[in-house]
Motif scaffolding. Sequence first.
Motif, PDB file in Angstrom:
ATOM      1  N   ALA A 180       0.774  -1.303   0.034  1.00 10.66           N
ATOM      2  CA  ALA A 180       0.117  -0.031   0.126  1.00 10.66           C
ATOM      3  C   ALA A 180       1.001   1.208  -0.137  1.00 10.66           C
ATOM      4  CB  ALA A 180      -0.988   0.043   1.328  1.00 10.66           C
ATOM      5  N   ASN A 181       1.935   1.346   1.006  1.00 13.77           N
ATOM      6  CA  ASN A 181       2.941   2.283   0.868  1.00 13.77           C
ATOM      7  C   ASN A 181       4.230   2.089   0.332  1.00 13.77           C
ATOM      8  OD1 ASN A 181       0.759   2.690   3.380  1.00 13.77           O
ATOM      9  ND2 ASN A 181       1.211   4.651   2.436  1.00 13.77           N
ATOM     10  N   ILE A 182       4.606   1.052   0.473  1.00 11.37           N
ATOM     11  CA  ILE A 182       6.069   0.654   0.002  1.00 11.37           C
ATOM     12  C   ILE A 182       5.896  -0.800  -0.813  1.00 11.37           C
ATOM     13  CG2 ILE A 182       8.339  -0.160   0.811  1.00 11.37           C
ATOM     14  CD1 ILE A 182       7.870   1.263   3.440  1.00 11.37           C
ATOM     15  N   GLY A 183       6.380  -0.576  -1.996  1.00 17.19           N
ATOM     16  CA  GLY A 183       6.243  -1.587  -3.106  1.00 17.19           C
ATOM     17  C   GLY A 183       7.688  -2.263  -3.008  1.00 17.19           C
ATOM     18  N   TYR A 184       7.657  -3.611  -3.159  1.00 17.68           N
ATOM     19  CA  TYR A 184       8.971  -4.308  -3.030  1.00 17.68           C
ATOM     20  C   TYR A 184       9.251  -5.164  -4.375  1.00 17.68           C
ATOM     21  CZ  TYR A 184      12.836  -7.394  -1.644  1.00 17.68           C
ATOM     22  OH  TYR A 184      14.071  -8.171  -1.506  1.00 17.68           O
ATOM     23  N   LEU A 185       9.956  -5.116  -5.130  1.00 16.27           N
ATOM     24  CA  LEU A 185      10.326  -5.825  -6.403  1.00 16.27           C
ATOM     25  C   LEU A 185      11.610  -6.843  -6.029  1.00 16.27           C
ATOM     26  CD1 LEU A 185       9.557  -6.262  -9.429  1.00 16.27           C
ATOM     27  CD2 LEU A 185      11.478  -4.584  -9.947  1.00 16.27           C
ATOM     28  N   PRO A 186      11.234  -8.134  -5.816  1.00 16.51           N
ATOM     29  CA  PRO A 186      12.309  -9.313  -5.586  1.00 16.51           C
ATOM     30  C   PRO A 186      13.185  -9.574  -6.507  1.00 16.51           C
ATOM     31  CG  PRO A 186      10.365 -10.438  -5.985  1.00 16.51           C
ATOM     32  CD  PRO A 186       9.860  -8.931  -6.082  1.00 16.51           C
ATOM     33  N   PRO A 187      14.414  -9.907  -5.913  1.00 17.08           N
ATOM     34  CA  PRO A 187      15.723 -10.348  -7.166  1.00 17.08           C
ATOM     35  C   PRO A 187      15.148 -11.535  -7.890  1.00 17.08           C
ATOM     36  CG  PRO A 187      16.243 -10.539  -4.937  1.00 17.08           C
ATOM     37  CD  PRO A 187      14.717 -10.197  -4.885  1.00 17.08           C
ATOM     38  N   ASP A 188      14.336 -12.337  -7.475  1.00 18.68           N
ATOM     39  CA  ASP A 188      14.026 -13.736  -8.123  1.00 18.68           C
ATOM     40  C   ASP A 188      12.709 -13.274  -8.750  1.00 18.68           C
ATOM     41  OD1 ASP A 188      13.525 -16.003  -9.287  1.00 18.68           O
ATOM     42  OD2 ASP A 188      13.389 -17.088  -7.214  1.00 18.68           O
ATOM     43  N   LEU A 189      12.576 -12.560 -10.034  1.00 15.61           N
ATOM     44  CA  LEU A 189      11.449 -12.305 -10.488  1.00 15.61           C
ATOM     45  C   LEU A 189      10.724 -13.489 -11.441  1.00 15.61           C
ATOM     46  CD1 LEU A 189      12.479  -8.896 -12.530  1.00 15.61           C
ATOM     47  CD2 LEU A 189      11.320  -9.123 -10.121  1.00 15.61           C
ATOM     48  N   LEU A 190      11.432 -14.318 -11.596  1.00 15.82           N
ATOM     49  CA  LEU A 190      10.954 -15.705 -12.052  1.00 15.82           C
ATOM     50  C   LEU A 190      10.280 -16.559 -11.117  1.00 15.82           C
ATOM     51  CD1 LEU A 190      13.475 -16.285 -14.922  1.00 15.82           C
ATOM     52  CD2 LEU A 190      11.536 -14.619 -15.037  1.00 15.82           C
ATOM     53  N   GLY A 191      10.785 -16.341  -9.744  1.00 12.13           N
ATOM     54  CA  GLY A 191      10.270 -17.550  -9.103  1.00 12.13           C
ATOM     55  C   GLY A 191       9.322 -16.821  -7.991  1.00 12.13           C
ATOM     56  N   PHE A 192       8.623 -15.711  -8.204  1.00 14.54           N
ATOM     57  CA  PHE A 192       7.912 -14.978  -6.963  1.00 14.54           C
ATOM     58  C   PHE A 192       6.486 -15.348  -6.958  1.00 14.54           C
ATOM     59  CE2 PHE A 192       6.650 -12.086  -9.984  1.00 14.54           C
ATOM     60  CZ  PHE A 192       5.524 -11.200  -9.479  1.00 14.54           C
ATOM     61  N   LEU A 193       6.170 -15.983  -8.238  1.00 10.84           N
ATOM     62  CA  LEU A 193       4.716 -16.343  -8.292  1.00 10.84           C
ATOM     63  C   LEU A 193       4.300 -17.521  -8.109  1.00 10.84           C
ATOM     64  CD1 LEU A 193       4.201 -14.355 -11.763  1.00 10.84           C
ATOM     65  CD2 LEU A 193       3.162 -13.581  -9.681  1.00 10.84           C
ATOM     66  N   ASP A 194       3.131 -17.847  -7.635  1.00 12.65           N
ATOM     67  CA  ASP A 194       2.775 -19.201  -7.435  1.00 12.65           C
ATOM     68  C   ASP A 194       2.290 -19.913  -8.856  1.00 12.65           C
ATOM     69  OD1 ASP A 194       1.329 -21.572  -6.912  1.00 12.65           O
ATOM     70  OD2 ASP A 194      -0.025 -20.531  -5.263  1.00 12.65           O
ATOM     71  N   PRO A 195       2.875 -20.847  -9.209  1.00 14.72           N
ATOM     72  CA  PRO A 195       2.427 -21.434 -10.573  1.00 14.72           C
ATOM     73  C   PRO A 195       1.043 -22.186 -10.597  1.00 14.72           C
ATOM     74  CG  PRO A 195       4.058 -22.936  -9.214  1.00 14.72           C
ATOM     75  CD  PRO A 195       3.846 -21.524  -8.651  1.00 14.72           C
ATOM     76  N   THR A 196       0.481 -22.298  -9.457  1.00 15.95           N
ATOM     77  CA  THR A 196      -0.838 -22.914  -9.572  1.00 15.95           C
ATOM     78  C   THR A 196      -1.989 -21.917  -9.679  1.00 15.95           C
ATOM     79  OG1 THR A 196      -1.077 -23.040  -6.991  1.00 15.95           O
ATOM     80  CG2 THR A 196       0.130 -24.790  -8.158  1.00 15.95           C
ATOM     81  N   ARG A 197      -1.604 -20.616  -9.668  1.00 16.69           N
ATOM     82  CA  ARG A 197      -2.822 -19.665  -9.739  1.00 16.69           C
ATOM     83  C   ARG A 197      -2.471 -18.813 -10.938  1.00 16.69           C
ATOM     84  NH1 ARG A 197      -2.221 -16.430  -4.277  1.00 16.69           N
ATOM     85  NH2 ARG A 197      -4.187 -15.437  -5.176  1.00 16.69           N
ATOM     86  N   THR A 198      -3.775 -18.006 -11.581  1.00 10.13           N
ATOM     87  CA  THR A 198      -3.578 -17.133 -12.695  1.00 10.13           C
ATOM     88  C   THR A 198      -2.876 -15.951 -12.045  1.00 10.13           C
ATOM     89  OG1 THR A 198      -5.872 -16.478 -12.164  1.00 10.13           O
ATOM     90  CG2 THR A 198      -5.664 -18.420 -13.621  1.00 10.13           C
TER      91      THR A 198
END
Length: 368
Positions: free
Chosen positions: A162-180
């Motif tokens: 909401a106030n602080i956004g975070y972009l992780p270094p592992d951009l390819l692994g931060f998403l859940d592969p089982t959800r759209t």
Amino acid sequence: MPFLRVSPDLTKGTFDWIQYHHQQHTIGPAMNQLRDHTVIDAGSKSSFSQRERADQDPMPSHAFRAMALLDVRGLTVATARPGTRGRAATPGEQEVSRVALTLMQGESLALVGESGSGMTATALAIAGLLPPTMTVTNGSILFNGQELVGLSRRAQARLLGANIGYLPPDLLGFLDPTRTILSQLATPLRRRLGLDRPAARARTLKALARVGLDNPEVVALSYPGDLSPVVIQRVAVAAALSLDPELLIAAIPAHARPLADLLRLVRALQSKHQFALILVTDDVGVAAECCERIAVLQAGRIIEQGSVDELLESPQHPHTQRMLDARQPYTLSPADLAPGARSGVPEVVALHSVGASAFYHGAGTLAG
């Protein structure tokens, strides 16, 4: 000394601090600029003079520090030693020692260092994402006038996104592969903003379009495995900015690919939307392309800090010079850096099949 409008709650120590910094940095009558501090590595034997020692200056008042979006003073982070026989955990080895930095609204700062320099721990402490093995043992992190040190995990979670956004270094692994993608981006919007499903979906599509995805509806209904690494990078940026944070903390390693595209995207969005940016990178070249100021860390301390021009033209610390010698050029065009330039966000055509997504600078002409 020009006229200064001083708040009644300023202490004498604070007023002395203002006078000192006016002499050193010419703080104007409106005091609308707060300068960062350089803390010299205690282990360095370099003969150059210290520019500032923020950890030894009088602590300014809360009102004065709150003029900045972010003001960090004396931040110390240590590993946590597990407790024994029912005793609480105790601080262990220091990862960060007395770090001090200031960030104004819309400003960009790069934390640059090698592995173990403390740049990542500093960023995670500000974001409220330190792992259980680390803890803040001293110092203050003031964000928009609110003290972050000592906040509960729940309060930190409310700030994150909401106030602080975070972009992780592992951009390819931060998403859940089982959800759209839609499910993963819309859920935080519904929980934190109270949006209904149609409103959350509409805002998700807007966030995906904002990062240059030419087919946001297709991307939203895709699973992470259906998208190329380029599109996944864009989705990660969209997720970090979906709640319109005032500060984005982006950890971008130099080995990220395609790096130039990701740098162009982050810099163009920051210029257009004027959120503050903290970039965490191990490459000075990356920092110089994306940020106005650079803080170089070594062994948990900020050893040098200043504008990009200052550090590139006259580095004061030998370690900074070594990092400059090792930097790689990442040249962005003037259009990429122009404030509000839409052309700085290249479009990505995303196709709904494994590995079928492609990146084009002129994607608009290929649609349909």
